[in-house]
Design an enzyme around this catalytic site. Structure first.
Site: not given
Ligand code: NAI
Ligand code: FAD
Length: 464
Positions: A180, A443
């Site tokens: 993610g 442009h």
């Molecule tokens: P995420 O929800 O973006 O991604 C988590 C990923 O882990 C998903 O693809 C999910 O399918 C996978 N997953 C879940 N359980 C799993 C498992 N047991 N084994 C393997 N894969 C598994 O969560 P993430 O990356 O931890 O970030 C948390 C939140 O923080 C994001 O959803 C976002 O809201 C925020 N964030 C935003 C950013 C931005 O705006 N650029 C950057 C970093 C975080």
């Protein structure tokens, strides 16, 4: 001595809480904000958005100097990494931002109550042994990373994003669990700095909240950069030894277990609401099935006078969503009637190229049975992108088949996070794809790819 009293006490000084506090003070309310960290700004400024973007920027420059500049005729010999300086710079960027919030608190006369806050009763907040009275209490306590059973975090060899932002050595092999936002941003940082990076993702695709077509091409580009993907794979255990960490993984559908040896493991499988020690059960504030504070429209909790915003309630866990809610709630408390448009909140993954999205994905429109038309335009046909040497990716625009109203926009490409802003504004204003296509775009600019995708949705692109 009588207890000190405020119109509003906000608990938590992240982008939701600090913005709510400042806006409420600007509107003439007396405001205090409780924060238990040493510095203001919450997850975002201290261990989230800002430090991750500092490292993404620095590592991108390192990768450019090492590989990409030669193609522009710029020879840079003997490029080497000074990770200690890179990390120190990240610290300086964070400090400038958190100090900035402290300055804004002083300027707007927001009182910072230092310590962990607990709601002692409706209208009463306890901090560091003192009780304060408030007409309104705002819960803005944010989120924490979700733990993975069997994989114990020590923030050194098995890390969350917090440890993953602070490594003092480039790991030989970094295994990221979760494809993610965090996994791909921090995976990119350490890949660019020289680590082998393997991303283990439970689902059969990365970035599950993004448009599927975008995600597929995004994965191909990241793979070209050297990230290795193990999709449809689950981690069943982790064993720490002298040689790092041995992970046991198997297909998400079950099957034979195998092992992956890592120097560092980053657990990035999502975040969950943080409400520990707030005393919510005692005062009767209800949580939903995922532990988030339940709110009705307008951020009211189940207890009158107690409100909640940001990561601790439902919705995307994004800093600007928390900020928008903070502003809207402050205005509500001051007697105004604001509104947050959840259809127009952009999301950006700050890799290179970036991925940006606003509104509905194609999968969402299909599942809702909405008739739509799609327009696409690749950056390989955009003059500015060619001049930059950044031709990977495309813009995709989704518009209502009957009315042409914009329903969603998705960009994979250079500066996608900046380009998406015009489409968020277009959706906010109820624009059609024709409106975007007929707007003059400078442009040569990357934005012309947006215009061309809009032309493609409502008629024909000019340059394809
Ligand atoms: P995420 O929800 O973006 O991604 C988590 C990923 O882990 C998903 O693809 C999910 O399918 C996978 N997953 C879940 N359980 C799993 C498992 N047991 N084994 C393997 N894969 C598994 O969560 P993430 O990356 O931890 O970030 C948390 C939140 O923080 C994001 O959803 C976002 O809201 C925020 N964030 C935003 C950013 C931005 O705006 N650029 C950057 C970093 C975080
Ligand atoms: P938080 O920022 O989590 O703030 C809550 C604050 O409340 C914390 O400082 C905490 O110490 C304090 N607190 C909690 N309980 C108490 C208590 N009882 N008493 C006193 N204080 C308390 N989002 C983006 O939009 N763009 C990004 O680029 C981005 N990058 C990210 C990168 C990483 C590595 C991470 C982890 C997150 C990222 N996010 C990003 C998500 C973003 O950080 C959050 O959505 C945002 O911080 C939520 O704001 P908030 O105010 O709700 O909570």
């Amino acid at each position: 001595m009588a207890e000190k009293s405020f119109d509003v006490i906000v608990i938590g000084a992240g982008p939701g809480g600090y913005v709510c506090a400042i806006r409420a003070a600007q509107l003439g309310l007396s405001v205090a904000c409780v924060e238990m960290r040493e510095t203001l700004g919450g997850t975002c400024l201290n261990v989230g958005c800002i430090p991750s973007k500092a490292l993404l920027q620095s590592s991108e420059k390192f990768a450019e100097a090492g590989h990409a500049l030669a193609d522009h005729g710029v020879r840079v010999d003997g490029v080497s990494l000074d990770l200690a300086r890179m990390q120190a710079r990240k610290g300086e960027v964070v400090k400038a931002n958190v100090d900035g919030v402290a300055f804004l608190f002083r300027k707007n006369k927001v009182t910072w109550l230092k310590g962990k806050g607990r709601i002692a009763a409706p209208g009463r907040v306890e901090v560091a042994g003192e009780t304060y009275a408030a007409k309104h209490i705002v819960i803005a306590t944010g989120s924490e990373s979700v733990p993975l059973p069997g994989v114990e975090i020590d923030e050194r060899t098995v890390v969350t994003s917090t440890g993953g932002l602070a490594l003092d050595r480039v790991p030989g092999h970094l295994v990221v669990i979760g494809g993610g936002y965090i996994g791909l941003e921090l995976g990119s940082v350490w890949r660019r700095l020289g680590a082998k990076v393997t991303v283990v993702e439970f689902l059969d695709r990365i970035v599950p909240t993004m448009d599927g077509e975008v995600a597929k091409q995004f994965q191909r580009i990241l793979a070209k950069q050297g990230l290795v993907f193990r999709l449809g794979t689950k981690v069943t255990g982790a064993r720490k030894g002298d040689e790092g960490v041995t992970l046991t993984v198997e297909s998400a559908k079950g099957g034979k277990a195998e092992e992956i040896v890592a120097d560092v493991v980053l657990v990035a499988i999502g975040r969950r609401a943080y409400t520990e020690g707030l005393g919510l059960a005692e005062v009767g504030v209800q949580l939903d099935e995922r532990g988030r504070v339940k709110t009705t429209n307008g951020f009211a909790t189940s207890v009158p006078g107690i409100w909640a915003i940001g990561d601790v309630i439902a919705g995307p866990m994004l800093a600007h969503k928390a900020e928008d809610e903070g502003v809207a709630l402050a205005e509500t408390l001051a007697g105004q009637h604001p509104h947050v448009n959840y259809e127009a909140i952009p999301g950006v993954v700050y890799t290179w190229p970036e991925v940006a999205s606003v509104g509905a994905t194609e999968e969402e429109l299909k599942s809702r049975g909405v008739a739509y038309k799609a327009g696409r335009f690749p950056f390989s046909a955009n003059g500015r992108a060619r001049a930059m040497g950044e031709t990977d990716g495309f813009v995709k625009i989704l518009a209502d088949a009957a009315t042409d109203r914009l329903l969603g926009a998705h960009i994979l490409g250079p500066d996608a996070g900046t380009l998406i802003a015009e489409l968020a504004l277009a959706i906010e204003f109820g624009a059609s794809s024709e409106d975007v296509a007929r707007t003059s775009h400078a442009h040569p600019s990357l934005n012309e790819a947006v215009k061309e995708a809009a032309l493609a949705a409502h008629g024909k692109p000019l340059h394809l």
